[in-house]
Design a protein around this motif. Structure first.
Motif, short mmCIF file in Angstrom:
data_model
loop_
_atom_site.label_atom_id
_atom_site.label_comp_id
_atom_site.label_asym_id
_atom_site.label_seq_id
_atom_site.Cartn_x
_atom_site.Cartn_y
_atom_site.Cartn_z
N VAL A 36 0.83 -1.20 0.00
CA VAL A 36 0.00 0.00 0.00
C VAL A 36 0.87 1.26 0.00
O VAL A 36 0.55 2.26 -0.64
CB VAL A 36 -0.98 -0.02 1.20
N CYS A 37 2.00 1.21 0.70
CA CYS A 37 2.89 2.38 0.75
C CYS A 37 3.39 2.72 -0.66
O CYS A 37 3.34 3.88 -1.08
CB CYS A 37 4.06 2.11 1.68
N SER A 38 3.83 1.69 -1.38
CA SER A 38 4.36 1.93 -2.72
C SER A 38 3.28 2.49 -3.64
O SER A 38 3.53 3.39 -4.44
CB SER A 38 4.90 0.63 -3.32
N GLY A 39 2.08 1.96 -3.48
CA GLY A 39 0.99 2.43 -4.31
C GLY A 39 0.52 3.83 -3.94
O GLY A 39 -0.07 4.53 -4.76
N SER A 40 0.78 4.23 -2.70
CA SER A 40 0.30 5.54 -2.23
C SER A 40 1.28 6.66 -2.50
O SER A 40 0.92 7.83 -2.45
CB SER A 40 0.05 5.50 -0.72
N CYS A 41 2.52 6.33 -2.77
CA CYS A 41 3.56 7.36 -2.88
C CYS A 41 3.38 8.18 -4.16
O CYS A 41 3.35 7.62 -5.25
CB CYS A 41 4.93 6.69 -2.88
N PRO A 42 3.24 9.49 -4.03
CA PRO A 42 3.05 10.32 -5.22
C PRO A 42 4.27 10.28 -6.15
O PRO A 42 4.15 10.51 -7.34
CB PRO A 42 2.80 11.72 -4.68
N LEU A 43 5.43 9.98 -5.58
CA LEU A 43 6.64 9.91 -6.40
C LEU A 43 7.02 8.47 -6.71
O LEU A 43 8.07 8.19 -7.27
CB LEU A 43 7.80 10.60 -5.69
#
Lengths: 206, 742
Positions: A36-43
């Protein structure tokens, strides 16, 4: 397909090192790899290794790849990942912790812009305990060479004059500038902190 | 029939009188329904209304009561009268709530209500009051086959409830697989560490309980009878005893890991399965676990999840065994608790930590430093004393070759279900079966049932016993015999505790029901049972073959022998019987057939078609009721008759209905197949099968096949049923009326 990594990998030595030395590093083992973190990161798409992958690499013992990565330097502290992590990992803090640790060990990538700025900010701040915005701004402009600096200064001319006019910036800051009350005491604190950290780290320097 | 006195009681409440002409309904009950008493009441279900009916019953005025009010599912307590046959006409949910309150609709709505009165009168006229079969007896004794964790727990629960229990255990000791565990996964908060397996304590409780008898080294070599009177022969020296009900807790056999040569099992002692590791942990007893090959302390250990499971490869198990992820975490904790510096890695593809504490246990495993790696293991190589695991890290997308001191394979469970009674019997097929299904434990029968349909419980998929997984877990397709634990589905000890407790209570319920001669659910309390007219029987055996519960045996002459206590009263035998000799006292080919014929059939040119709906009372009928409650309109041309199960639908009803002028017929039953929702397991499937052959009948009558349709309806389908009905009305408009109206 990459070559098989050596047998020393996938042992927990590096995970233990991260737990001991990286800020909030003891959270790394609690990652459940949901992504989820990777998918949420705007960059996210610009990261070499998104946070989820970094955590897995730590567990897989990939010390050089992790600490030498530019990934955690990409973090802009938007806190999207922290807000969304179902396991409540302080991912943003871990990213900064990893970056900091890598830099301290001298393993972070050369010419990393964020890293350079971070160093300038720290140097500026730690001298007197207050940030000298004029000096910090100028040093940022001239970070990539003299001509670049001049160009940038001219470009920002209007903003600068405006700030002078409204007394948001003082030209006298160039001459030393203001500081905190007891800068000697501050230096003592910082020296002691450095001493403690170095003692901790030396345990893992073999 | 002379002593039958029919009474119709029409309710005017809930808006019925505002929408319908109840005087006319009463008139029709007298003229067409031939009732002697027809009364109306403003509020039939209140104490006055009920008193009115009761007074007539007490005075001997009526013996057969039609209550024309709400759905038969509503006000069941108010309208429960002793010693009379009762039918219900559904004027509320079935008529006024599904029709618009407009002048235009008034005529057809009234016609609908009138038909329901006629149908109800006809139905009740052909009913008799059911009496218990007289077969019943009371035996407060539960037989428990299997002395493992599930069996022991069940026995204790049975004893605690005040009943006797007998455990038959094949091996020489109680405790089963659970006794082999060093520790078990925790069953209470904080789910942080493995806990004592509790078996010693359990055995101690069993041994000190005088309600429980234990037979070790024993098997059940013959079981005959029915709930309330099972006779089980316990060999070698337990004799034959009578039991009220049976719990089969025969557990599982661990998958044979030697079938996994790719994981080096058997090639080196340093690759073990989970039970192998339990043995090592028992040896170490809290100390550091030593590896079997050289006795060296294990410094790092790799757990391989889904070894030979969740895989379509030949010889592998296709299903998940449910407990292995939890077990691997538990076992990794054995290492971490002894020495936190040991590296313990679990390689998984999907980690499944079921139950309330599952996720907590996983988190606690992570906190203890167990490493979880998402990966696929391709091979374990054993070479000169070293074991290495080759796997693909699915997060980092790379091949890894990792040396390890010890490798643990999480292999699966294979149920000890006994003989698969549904395996095809022809030799050729048998051979083919052997080739493809090599995991089935070559089984001796567990129960040795003396049943016409075979010696063991029917299985559903992968050899697990068939139990109604949605509505009635533990319930098998043999009434009074309950399956609990991993024989029913793969599970861990926490789930087995629930299973054992549930099955124990069900077993008690079954023997209590049997003592009263009444049915187990879903028709709990039903006293009726199938009766057959022997003179008419052609010994075709269809009923004995098709009964989903194996209730019917055959006598020497080939006639069916109904074992009432085994019967669930679904009526599948009644639907199957080609000569229609099987019936229940209050539900028969006659009661429904007469109701079908009682409808006033309009002329072909009236443009008023008639659609017959035969709706399963378990799911479809409630769905129709709910359509009424939510005021969803549907066609006024429909006439709905609830049936016990779609399996009880005899094709004669279909051909009779078509012959008497119905333009369309809809059958509504439950979902069939492996993921069935049919309350009688096979009823809906049988009905669908029979209806697939109805085309011939239609062709003989030169009717369009669209006129008969069969649907699978769930109880939640209240939005769908009106559409199905309206679609049928439209279809009829298109293809025209049935020419067989008279």
């Amino acid at each position: 397909m990459s070559n098989p990594v050596t047998v020393e990998k996938y042992r927990n030595n590096f995970l233990r090192e991260v737990e001991a030395n990286v800020e909030e590093g003891d959270w790394v083992k609690r990652c459940m790899q949901c992504g989820v973190c990777s998918g949420s990161c705007p960059l996210g798409p610009h990261w070499e290794h998104p946070p989820q992958e970094l955590f897995m690499m730590i567990r897989a013992g990939k010390r050089d790849e992790v600490l030498g990565s530019s990934s955690m330097w990409m973090c802009t502290s938007c806190y999207n990942c922290i807000a969304r992590c179902p396991r409540e990992l302080p991912i943003t803090h871990i990213m900064h912790g990893l970056a900091h640790y890598a830099k301290r060990l001298g393993l972070s990538p050369k010419n990393q812009q964020t890293k350079k700025f971070a160093q300038k900010f720290w140097d500026n701040l730690s001298k007197k305990g207050r940030v000298n915005e004029l000096k910090l701004g100028l040093s940022l402009y001239f970070m990539n060479g003299f001509m670049e600096g001049v160009k940038m200064s001219l470009k920002m001319q209007k903003v600068g004059l405006g700030m002078l006019k409204t007394k948001r910036m003082s030209p006298f800051e160039m001459l030393g500038g203001h500081g905190c009350k007891d800068s000697k005491g501050l230096q003592a604190i910082l020296n002691k902190a450095r001493e403690i950290e170095e003692a901790k780290i030396s345990k893992f320097q073999g | 029939m002379a002593d039958k006195k029919l009474g119709a009681y029409i309710c005017k409440g809930c808006g019925i009188a505002e929408r319908l002409d109840t005087d006319e309904l009463a008139k029709i009950a007298k003229s067409d329904g031939k009732v002697t008493v027809a009364k109306q009441h403003d509020f039939l279900c209140n104490s006055e209304g009920v008193k009115m009916i009761q007074a007539d019953i007490d005075a001997g005025e009526v013996t057969h009561v039609l209550i024309a009010a709400c759905s038969r599912r509503a006000k069941t307590d108010a309208f429960r009268f002793e010693k009379v046959a009762i039918a219900r006409a559904n004027l509320r949910e079935g008529v006024i709530w599904i029709r618009p309150d407009t002048e235009d609709a008034k005529e057809t709505t009234q016609e609908m209500a009138e038909d329901y009165i006629r149908m109800g009168c006809a139905e009740v006229k052909f009913m008799t009051l059911p009496n218990a079969s007289g077969e019943q007896g009371r035996v407060d004794h539960v037989l428990i086959v299997g002395g493992g964790f599930t069996g022991l727990t069940a026995a204790l629960e049975v004893a605690k409830a005040g009943y006797l229990a007998t455990i038959v255990e094949k091996t020489s000791a109680l405790g089963g697989t659970a006794a082999q565990l060093y520790k078990r996964t925790p069953n209470h908060s904080p789910f942080a560490a493995p806990q004592d397996n509790g078996i010693a304590d359990l055995i101690q409780q069993i041994e000190s309980n005088d309600k429980i008898t234990v037979h070790l080294n024993a098997t059940v070599t013959k079981t005959e009878g029915a709930p309330g009177r099972f006779n089980a022969e316990i060999s070698p020296d337990g004799g034959t005893k009578t039991f009220g009900s049976i719990i089969q807790a025969s557990g599982f056999t661990p998958y044979d890991a030697t079938q996994l040569p790719e994981f080096a099992y058997g090639k080196t002692p340093d690759v073990v399965d989970q039970l192998g590791l339990e043995a090592l942990a028992k040896q170490a007893n809290g100390g550091t676990i030593k590896r079997p090959s050289d006795g060296k302390e294990v410094k790092n250990v790799v757990f391989i999840q889904c070894a030979g499971q969740r895989s379509e490869k030949e010889g592998h198990l296709s299903y998940c065994s449910g407990h292995c992820c939890m077990t691997s975490v538990k076992q990794a904790m054995y290492f971490k608790d002894a020495n936190p510096n040991i590296d313990a890695m679990v390689i998984y593809t999907e980690l499944r930590m079921p139950g309330a504490g599952g996720e907590d246990f996983y988190r606690n495993g992570q906190n203890k430093g167990i490493t979880f790696t998402k990966g696929m293991v391709s091979e374990v190589v054993s070479d000169s004393g070293k074991v290495s695991v080759k796997f693909k890290d699915l997060i980092l997308n790379e091949e890894v070759d990792l040396e390890s001191d010890l490798v643990v394979l999480a292999t699966g469970m294979i149920p000890n279900s006994g003989v698969d009674i549904e395996v095809p019997v022809t030799e050729e097929e048998e051979k083919e079966e052997e080739k493809t299904v090599i995991n089935i434990v070559p089984a001796d029968s567990v129960l040795n049932l003396d049943y016409r349909q075979g010696p063991d419980l029917p299985q559903l998929v992968n050899g697990f016993t068939d139990s109604h997984f949605i509505c009635f877990p533990y319930e098998t397709r043999r009434t009074g015999i309950y399956a609990a634990g991993p024989v029913r589905r793969p599970m861990d000890m926490a789930q087995a505790t629930e299973d054992a407790t549930g099955a124990a209570l069900k077993a008690i319920q079954a023997l209590e029901n049997a003592s009263l001669g009444q049915a187990a659910h879903p028709r709990s309390g039903d006293l009726s049972f199938p009766i057959f007219r022997k003179e008419g029987c052609t010994q075709c055996k269809r009923c004995t073959v098709e009964c989903p519960f194996g209730a019917i045996n055959e006598d020497e002459a080939g006639y069916p022998q109904f074992n009432e206590a085994r019967c669930r009263r679904c009526g599948t035998c009644m639907g199957a019987c080609p000569v229609r000799v099987i019936s229940f006292e209050n539900y028969s080919v006659e009661t429904v057939g007469q109701a079908i014929k009682a409808v006033d059939m309009p002329d072909e040119f009236d443009e008023k078609p008639r659609i017959l709906v035969l709706a399963c009372e378990n799911d479809a009928y409630p769905a129709l009721d709910m359509a009424g409650m939510t005021r969803r309109e549907y066609s006024a041309f429909v006439r709905i008759i609830p049936v016990r199960c779609l399996g009880s639908v005899n094709t004669i009803w279909i051909s009779d209905a078509l012959n008497s002028g119905y333009d369309g017929i809809i059958l509504m039953g439950c979902q069939k197949g492996d993921d069935y929702q049919c309350h009688f397991v096979k009823g809906s499937e049988m009905a669908h099968y029979r209806m697939s052959k109805i085309g011939d009948t239609l062709q003989q009558l030169q009717l369009e096949t669209e006129r008969v349709q069969t649907y699978e309806i769930a109880i939640t389908d209240m939005h769908r049923v009106p559409k199905i009905i309206n679609d049928m009305a439209e279809t009829i408009e298109k293809i025209g009326m049935n020419p067989f109206k008279f």
